[in-house]
Write a protein that holds these residues in place. Sequence first.
Motif, PDB file in Angstrom:
ATOM      1  N   LEU A 150      46.888 -32.740  -8.514  1.00 26.99           N
ATOM      2  CA  LEU A 150      47.340 -31.821  -8.231  1.00 26.99           C
ATOM      3  C   LEU A 150      48.766 -31.553  -7.320  1.00 26.99           C
ATOM      4  O   LEU A 150      48.362 -31.758  -6.446  1.00 26.99           O
ATOM      5  N   ILE A 151      50.044 -31.436  -7.868  1.00 28.94           N
ATOM      6  CA  ILE A 151      50.809 -31.315  -6.418  1.00 28.94           C
ATOM      7  C   ILE A 151      51.659 -29.798  -7.134  1.00 28.94           C
ATOM      8  O   ILE A 151      51.636 -29.831  -7.738  1.00 28.94           O
ATOM      9  N   ILE A 152      50.887 -28.846  -6.167  1.00 29.19           N
ATOM     10  CA  ILE A 152      51.615 -28.026  -6.389  1.00 29.19           C
ATOM     11  C   ILE A 152      52.447 -27.627  -4.426  1.00 29.19           C
ATOM     12  O   ILE A 152      52.168 -27.512  -3.716  1.00 29.19           O
ATOM     13  N   SER A 153      53.645 -27.806  -4.983  1.00 29.03           N
ATOM     14  CA  SER A 153      54.773 -28.057  -3.671  1.00 29.03           C
ATOM     15  C   SER A 153      55.579 -25.781  -3.300  1.00 29.03           C
ATOM     16  O   SER A 153      56.083 -25.726  -2.777  1.00 29.03           O
ATOM     17  N   ASP A 154      55.274 -25.219  -4.617  1.00 30.57           N
ATOM     18  CA  ASP A 154      55.337 -23.706  -4.026  1.00 30.57           C
ATOM     19  C   ASP A 154      53.744 -23.403  -3.218  1.00 30.57           C
ATOM     20  O   ASP A 154      53.145 -23.102  -3.130  1.00 30.57           O
ATOM     21  N   ILE A 197      44.405 -30.766  -5.129  1.00 34.15           N
ATOM     22  CA  ILE A 197      45.073 -29.713  -5.437  1.00 34.15           C
ATOM     23  C   ILE A 197      45.492 -29.627  -3.839  1.00 34.15           C
ATOM     24  O   ILE A 197      45.324 -29.715  -2.812  1.00 34.15           O
ATOM     25  N   ALA A 198      47.062 -30.301  -3.483  1.00 33.60           N
ATOM     26  CA  ALA A 198      47.691 -30.514  -2.799  1.00 33.60           C
ATOM     27  C   ALA A 198      49.465 -30.461  -2.728  1.00 33.60           C
ATOM     28  O   ALA A 198      49.319 -30.463  -3.660  1.00 33.60           O
ATOM     29  N   PRO A 199      50.046 -30.498  -1.799  1.00 38.89           N
ATOM     30  CA  PRO A 199      51.627 -30.865  -1.597  1.00 38.89           C
ATOM     31  C   PRO A 199      52.263 -32.419  -1.862  1.00 38.89           C
ATOM     32  O   PRO A 199      52.801 -32.190  -2.785  1.00 38.89           O
ATOM     33  N   SER A 200      51.750 -33.254  -1.325  1.00 36.01           N
ATOM     34  CA  SER A 200      52.236 -34.891  -1.756  1.00 36.01           C
ATOM     35  C   SER A 200      50.482 -35.054  -1.232  1.00 36.01           C
ATOM     36  O   SER A 200      49.855 -35.209  -0.500  1.00 36.01           O
ATOM     37  N   TYR A 201      51.037 -36.516  -1.632  1.00 38.17           N
ATOM     38  CA  TYR A 201      49.858 -37.700  -1.295  1.00 38.17           C
ATOM     39  C   TYR A 201      50.813 -38.810  -0.894  1.00 38.17           C
ATOM     40  O   TYR A 201      52.142 -39.174  -1.574  1.00 38.17           O
ATOM     41  N   ASN A 209      50.717 -35.011   2.331  1.00 35.90           N
ATOM     42  CA  ASN A 209      50.420 -37.116   2.181  1.00 35.90           C
ATOM     43  C   ASN A 209      48.932 -36.395   2.533  1.00 35.90           C
ATOM     44  O   ASN A 209      48.577 -37.224   3.565  1.00 35.90           O
ATOM     45  N   PHE A 210      48.330 -36.244   1.471  1.00 32.97           N
ATOM     46  CA  PHE A 210      47.539 -36.287   1.752  1.00 32.97           C
ATOM     47  C   PHE A 210      46.570 -37.654   1.075  1.00 32.97           C
ATOM     48  O   PHE A 210      47.170 -38.088  -0.036  1.00 32.97           O
TER      49      PHE A 210
END
Length: 387
Positions: free
Chosen positions: A269-273, A249-253, A226-227
């Motif tokens: 970039l979304i890196i969910s892994d 680069i973050a899991p979500s925004y 949630n950046f």
Amino acid sequence: MVVPGSGLVKKQAEAEGLDKIFTDAGWEWREAGCSMCLGMNPDILAPGERCASTSNRNFEGRQGAGGRTHLMSPAMAAAAALAGKLADVRNLAGYEQALPAAKKAAHTITPPPQVEDPESDVDLDNILDVDESSQGNSVSTKAPSSAAGMPKFTQLKGIAAPMDRSNVDTDAIIPKQFLKTIKRAGLSKGLFHGWRFNPDGTLNKDFVLNQEPYTNAKILVVTGPNFGCGSSREHAPWSLLDFGIKCIIAPSYGDIFQNNTFKNGMLPLIISDEAALKKIAAEADAGREIEVDLEAQQVRDAKGEKLADFHVDDFRRHCLINGLDDIGLTMQVEEKITKFEARRSEDTPWLDGSGFLSRHRTGPVKVDAAPLPKTNRGEEKQEPLEW
């Protein structure tokens, strides 16, 4: 100090002589605009100071980082202003005479009119729509010039700064007191201001962007989700760009923040892994460079070894790789727009102000537009209400 809420309020108050009353009493009569209510301009609390506020939209540090806000009614806030300190309006002399209806309830209650909150981000749009060159933007910046269009984003290689935080909101990215400018250059001084600087204004040496080699970071690796949540201020991506960060680069925004970054030529970039994100963060923790390849949609380490794959929406990817912002996309069909406007002026000249319909003719009549009236200084009056 007294700060009128708007230009019309200021004009009316001065017509009634209220400004003279305040200045004679030792008050400072200020220009209309935002003030302590939003912590704008120099009107902010110092750490530990207190204020009385009637605002209905509040968050910690709104009137100034480290300040304490006491919410109260307009009457109580006025009492504090008169007393010069927090005070009880019921203890002021003449209170009942000043507010004769305060002791009894009204027989009928009429709901107040719905007025749009003037403290929302929508208020900034009137400022942001102004050409940024109109205020003499001469501050050096690492962000690309908007006059040259959006730069192409294909590959980016550079130092990645690690940030192990969740729910980093836009007020943390750039606090509200830095939003008064319409310039994009120079905003890096407000980037993560509450974390980068100590209360006395000195650099916080423990914050990552104040440490080498991260002072030259081009990529920000955020391990928490949630950046960019919070308010929709476009100053948030502007400040990151001005610092030199072109990719996060973050899991979500936060949705609006993510959209704003794309529109400013940045890559969120979304890196969910989780495992892949930890590998990227490890490279950042070690102070090593990483490479983001938008064309191949891969993140690689300094040796070229793949750290993660990612996917960006095809349209967004196309716009970034080709350097197309909204204006650039529109100008791709400039020839069609020009032909349409020429045909519109011929067929319906009244729509663009170049002609009118005549009752004495069968077709539209095109006439030259009348010149705009001018002031005594020779300046054209652009506002129709002033004609």
